[in-house]
Design a protein around this motif. Sequence first.
Motif, PDB file in Angstrom:
ATOM      1  N   VAL A 395       0.803  -1.211  -0.013  1.00  0.00           N
ATOM      2  CA  VAL A 395       0.083  -0.076   0.018  1.00  0.00           C
ATOM      3  C   VAL A 395       0.872   1.194   0.038  1.00  0.00           C
ATOM      4  O   VAL A 395       1.655   1.367   0.840  1.00  0.00           O
ATOM      5  CB  VAL A 395      -0.886  -0.118   1.232  1.00  0.00           C
ATOM      6  N   ASN A 396       0.575   1.986  -0.847  1.00  0.00           N
ATOM      7  CA  ASN A 396       1.379   3.290  -1.207  1.00  0.00           C
ATOM      8  C   ASN A 396       0.679   4.470  -0.348  1.00  0.00           C
ATOM      9  O   ASN A 396      -0.621   4.650  -0.885  1.00  0.00           O
ATOM     10  CB  ASN A 396       1.825   3.804  -2.501  1.00  0.00           C
ATOM     11  N   ILE A 397       0.969   5.134   0.741  1.00  0.00           N
ATOM     12  CA  ILE A 397       0.456   6.325   1.565  1.00  0.00           C
ATOM     13  C   ILE A 397       0.807   7.226   0.775  1.00  0.00           C
ATOM     14  O   ILE A 397       2.157   7.663   1.107  1.00  0.00           O
ATOM     15  CB  ILE A 397       0.572   5.907   2.848  1.00  0.00           C
ATOM     16  N   CYS A 398       0.362   8.056   0.061  1.00  0.00           N
ATOM     17  CA  CYS A 398       0.791   9.452  -0.549  1.00  0.00           C
ATOM     18  C   CYS A 398       0.346  10.431   0.006  1.00  0.00           C
ATOM     19  O   CYS A 398      -0.515  10.681   0.428  1.00  0.00           O
ATOM     20  CB  CYS A 398       0.066   9.226  -1.913  1.00  0.00           C
ATOM     21  N   GLU A 399       1.653  11.211   0.372  1.00  0.00           N
ATOM     22  CA  GLU A 399       1.622  12.724   0.881  1.00  0.00           C
ATOM     23  C   GLU A 399       1.816  13.534  -0.446  1.00  0.00           C
ATOM     24  O   GLU A 399       2.817  13.546  -1.025  1.00  0.00           O
ATOM     25  CB  GLU A 399       2.909  12.790   1.902  1.00  0.00           C
ATOM     26  N   MET A 400       1.032  14.325  -0.629  1.00  0.00           N
ATOM     27  CA  MET A 400       0.873  15.266  -1.936  1.00  0.00           C
ATOM     28  C   MET A 400       1.031  16.742  -1.413  1.00  0.00           C
ATOM     29  O   MET A 400       0.257  17.151  -0.527  1.00  0.00           O
ATOM     30  CB  MET A 400      -0.508  15.087  -2.527  1.00  0.00           C
ATOM     31  N   LYS A 401       2.211  17.256  -1.930  1.00  0.00           N
ATOM     32  CA  LYS A 401       2.760  18.621  -1.389  1.00  0.00           C
ATOM     33  C   LYS A 401       2.981  19.565  -2.802  1.00  0.00           C
ATOM     34  O   LYS A 401       3.770  19.183  -3.233  1.00  0.00           O
ATOM     35  CB  LYS A 401       3.814  18.708  -0.582  1.00  0.00           C
ATOM     36  N   PHE A 402       2.223  20.469  -2.623  1.00  0.00           N
ATOM     37  CA  PHE A 402       2.602  21.543  -3.749  1.00  0.00           C
ATOM     38  C   PHE A 402       3.185  22.647  -3.171  1.00  0.00           C
ATOM     39  O   PHE A 402       2.888  23.572  -2.361  1.00  0.00           O
ATOM     40  CB  PHE A 402       1.372  22.051  -4.456  1.00  0.00           C
ATOM     41  N   CYS A 403       4.459  22.896  -3.524  1.00  0.00           N
ATOM     42  CA  CYS A 403       5.449  23.905  -3.316  1.00  0.00           C
ATOM     43  C   CYS A 403       6.356  24.550  -4.371  1.00  0.00           C
ATOM     44  O   CYS A 403       6.658  23.691  -5.184  1.00  0.00           O
ATOM     45  CB  CYS A 403       6.110  23.669  -1.911  1.00  0.00           C
ATOM     46  N   GLU A 404       6.629  25.677  -4.482  1.00  0.00           N
ATOM     47  CA  GLU A 404       7.728  26.440  -5.467  1.00  0.00           C
ATOM     48  C   GLU A 404       9.153  25.849  -5.543  1.00  0.00           C
ATOM     49  O   GLU A 404       9.583  25.465  -6.345  1.00  0.00           O
ATOM     50  CB  GLU A 404       7.724  28.000  -5.409  1.00  0.00           C
TER      51      GLU A 404
END
Length: 465
Positions: A395-404
Amino acid sequence: MIGRIAEARSLLRAKDSPQSEFVAIYGRRRIGKTFLVRQVYGDSLLFSHTGVENVNLHGQLRAFASSLRDAGNSEVPRLTSWFDAFDALKGLVRKSSAGKKILFLDELPWMDTPKSEFIPALEFFWNGWCSARSDVLLVVCGSATSWILNKILRSRGGLHNRVTEQIWLRPFTLAECEAYAEELNLRMSRFELAEAYMVLGGVPYYWSFLKPGLSLSQNIDSLLFAPDAKLRLEFGQLYASLFKRPEPYLQVVSALSAKVSGLSRDEIAQACHLPDSGKLSTYLEELEQCGFVRRYQPLGVRRKGYLTQLVDNFTLFHDRYLRENVRHDPNFWTNSLNTPLHRTWAGLAFERLCLLHVDEIKRALGISGVQCNACCWRGEGAQIDLLLDRADRVVNICEMKFCEGYYMLDKEEDLRLRTRREIFLKATGCRKSAHLTLVTTNGPGSTKYQSVFQSVITLDDLFRT
């Protein structure tokens, strides 16, 4: 033509078929259905007609007669019904010496006015005449996706199982938007392309208004916030073109915009003050058919425990951003950069961007061929917005982060991630290997905590095909 390779092949196969073919194309407004047909068939079209919005039967028939004349039928009789109209179309086909007679009926739902008997006439035209021939290619499409699906593709009447090819035209991917941006000479970085996608989604028509020489901020202000902005009224027109009564659909998507992981049916009914009835089922089904939402089963939830999740970026942008411009600031986007409003919206929008590119995430992980359920998990004290539950016992537990810049993981965040993983494993009793996966723009910064991630996905991975 950017993308649409598989769809173009389907249309060409229908043209070269030794029998008559009935092709139905559907997809949301502005997605490029008409453009696709005209690009593939070009001058090969024998007849082309577009229904007229908000016009009664008499007006529709007048427009159809005009299209017949444009196609070379100079002696069009007076049309008093759709049966007359299709009889006249038969005459045009009979006179043609072309191999495959390609007939294109665009915006079909608009032709089906109340008590017009359009569907019975279309059924009689196809079943009683076209299907007996081998040289007719009938192509129909319309933006009202639910109408196409219910009246044509899922018809229980004379058109049941008559469509020989159906094409669902979906929004562009990031890679296709990048190719289109290059054609438009926009010269945008992948970070800017991703942010544009988070605002406009993958709708080619919206991207066509972006102007070279302007920054992304200037373009967005120009398209959505300026007094004469081309897309300022698009949101209302979008839903009004798809649904006769758009209000309950707008209530549903507004409720969903605040919850990344989605809402259950009961939660939607409660949030929107709608009765839990067959009508609510219709709203949810039609929103899913149009590609605005997706329905999925969360990990560990038994049969019928589905959540509905908003996946349309343009809808999210309107609900979480455009509505905040109460003072009608023409530079609202530029003036709100790096504010809490922008950061909150960007986090939500990037998570939806990732949901729309799960295939690319799987490819980057090297598991394209592995059966995988993309879902979420909600438990007491923790929530995971994207899980890849794989058939190979991972199981891939995805942490999604948008940053420059780079995502800088600190001690507090490291502890939060590890704690959430443990809560998940304990609460679900999951016996699969649980890998923490970072999905971000530029990857993690160099800190002693970055080893918490077993895999890292960057924007470059999401652009790969």
